[in-house]
Design a protein around this motif. Structure first.
Motif, PDB file in Angstrom:
ATOM      1  N   MET A  16     -21.673  34.253 -33.444  1.00 51.73           N
ATOM      2  CA  MET A  16     -22.030  33.035 -33.254  1.00 51.73           C
ATOM      3  C   MET A  16     -21.160  31.890 -33.793  1.00 51.73           C
ATOM      4  O   MET A  16     -21.471  30.814 -33.842  1.00 51.73           O
ATOM      5  N   LEU A  17     -20.149  32.307 -34.427  1.00 47.00           N
ATOM      6  CA  LEU A  17     -19.518  31.272 -35.623  1.00 47.00           C
ATOM      7  C   LEU A  17     -18.291  30.838 -35.054  1.00 47.00           C
ATOM      8  O   LEU A  17     -17.689  32.028 -34.004  1.00 47.00           O
ATOM      9  N   THR A  18     -17.513  30.134 -35.406  1.00 46.32           N
ATOM     10  CA  THR A  18     -16.403  29.770 -35.052  1.00 46.32           C
ATOM     11  C   THR A  18     -15.260  30.389 -36.280  1.00 46.32           C
ATOM     12  O   THR A  18     -15.536  30.535 -37.168  1.00 46.32           O
ATOM     13  N   ALA A  19     -13.793  30.005 -35.822  1.00 47.93           N
ATOM     14  CA  ALA A  19     -12.833  30.710 -36.742  1.00 47.93           C
ATOM     15  C   ALA A  19     -12.942  29.816 -38.105  1.00 47.93           C
ATOM     16  O   ALA A  19     -13.034  30.633 -39.303  1.00 47.93           O
ATOM     17  N   GLN A  27     -18.968  34.235 -24.250  1.00 49.05           N
ATOM     18  CA  GLN A  27     -19.181  34.485 -25.625  1.00 49.05           C
ATOM     19  C   GLN A  27     -18.084  33.561 -26.647  1.00 49.05           C
ATOM     20  O   GLN A  27     -18.457  33.192 -27.729  1.00 49.05           O
ATOM     21  N   ARG A  28     -16.753  33.573 -25.949  1.00 50.98           N
ATOM     22  CA  ARG A  28     -15.906  32.628 -26.564  1.00 50.98           C
ATOM     23  C   ARG A  28     -15.763  31.181 -26.183  1.00 50.98           C
ATOM     24  O   ARG A  28     -14.881  30.490 -26.553  1.00 50.98           O
ATOM     25  N   ARG A  29     -16.642  30.719 -25.460  1.00 47.68           N
ATOM     26  CA  ARG A  29     -16.701  29.155 -24.951  1.00 47.68           C
ATOM     27  C   ARG A  29     -16.760  28.289 -26.133  1.00 47.68           C
ATOM     28  O   ARG A  29     -17.069  28.550 -27.401  1.00 47.68           O
ATOM     29  N   THR A  30     -16.665  27.125 -25.725  1.00 43.81           N
ATOM     30  CA  THR A  30     -16.696  26.052 -26.673  1.00 43.81           C
ATOM     31  C   THR A  30     -17.886  25.199 -26.702  1.00 43.81           C
ATOM     32  O   THR A  30     -18.401  24.982 -25.418  1.00 43.81           O
TER      33      THR A  30
END
Length: 272
Positions: free
Chosen positions: A127-130, A175-178
């Motif tokens: 659920m986090l970003t890079a 799941q990789r959406r913005t």
């Protein structure tokens, strides 16, 4: 189809708790146990604690007195977690105490975790970003960190269905959406976390931690499936026409005990 699980989130967390507990890689705990001995309480930070499933599972498997600090942005979930920890004891029967901290865990710093001997989390990383993973990793460096049940995006149904692969791919893209300017890592999160620790010179051990869902988990299978397919259809609306018949087939098989599902996850132990 809707993207969200049909259950309220706290109820969804309660439904999945036994599957998470069965999936976590217990062999990673041997390294952790060796670091957590002593007469003073071990302080453990649990990130994204939700209703406290990770702390309940792990506290009873670790030795000695423990003090858990549960971090989440949802005050209601934290209250449920604190209540759920009542009466939990360590592996040797010694006391376990708990406190809660409500806030954005992706803004924690090394100073915020400096008093901890261990950091834990479960079902969080995807659920986090890079950028958020980089900040969380930087805050954790200097103590062992155990991240459990991170999705990998791989699902296997028995029996198989021709639509399985297309739905899996669409779900992983979802799941990789913005979201509000945040590009989520989804199934790439575990690898990104391991790479971030490596850049800090921290060794990481990885273990598979799959959900194995069969007839005994039919309720969880159905609830998970609805959310999984709903997310896929939100990502690819062109799937909607065929999704209804697919859902009827899969849910009927689950209810009849004919369906098994392997939902792959990964556990990481950094610095243990």
């Amino acid at each position: 189809m809707t993207v969200e699980e049909t259950l309220p989130f706290a109820d969804w967390l309660r439904l999945r708790e036994p599957a998470d507990a069965a999936a976590r890689a217990e062999d990673l705990l041997d390294a952790v146990r060796g670091r957590l001995t002593g007469d003073t309480p071990t302080l453990i930070h649990d990130l994204g604690s939700g209703t406290g499933s990770m702390s309940r599972w792990l506290a009873s498997r670790l030795p000695g007195p423990q003090h858990w600090v549960l971090h989440d942005r949802d005050a209601d979930l934290l209250a449920r977690a604190a209540t759920g920890m009542a009466g939990v004891t360590a592996a040797d029967g010694t006391p376990v105490t708990v406190q809660t901290r409500c806030g954005d865990l992706t803004r924690l710093t090394t100073a915020d975790l400096a008093d901890g001997s261990l950091v834990t989390a479960s079902a969080l990383l995807d659920m986090l970003t890079a950028e958020e993973v980089e900040r969380v990793v930087a805050a954790c460096v200097g103590r062992p960190a155990l991240f459990a049940v991170s999705v990998t995006g791989r699902v296997r149904f028995t029996p198989a269905d021709p639509l399985d692969e297309a739905v899996e791919a669409a779900f992983n893209d979802h799941q990789r959406r913005t979201v509000e300017g945040r590009r989520l890592l989804g199934p790439d999160a575990a690898a990104a976390t391991a790479a971030a620790f490596a850049r800090h010179g921290v060794d990481v051990r990885e273990r598979p931690s799959p959900w194995r869902l069969g007839p005994e988990q039919a309720d969880l299978t159905a609830e998970w499936f609805r959310g999984w397919l709903g997310a896929a259809c939100a990502q690819r609306p062109d799937l909607a026409d065929t999704a209804q018949a697919y859902a009827r087939r899969r849910l009927a098989d689950a209810a009849a005990g004919r369906l098994t599902v392997l939902v792959q996850h990964t556990d990481l132990l950094a610095g243990g």
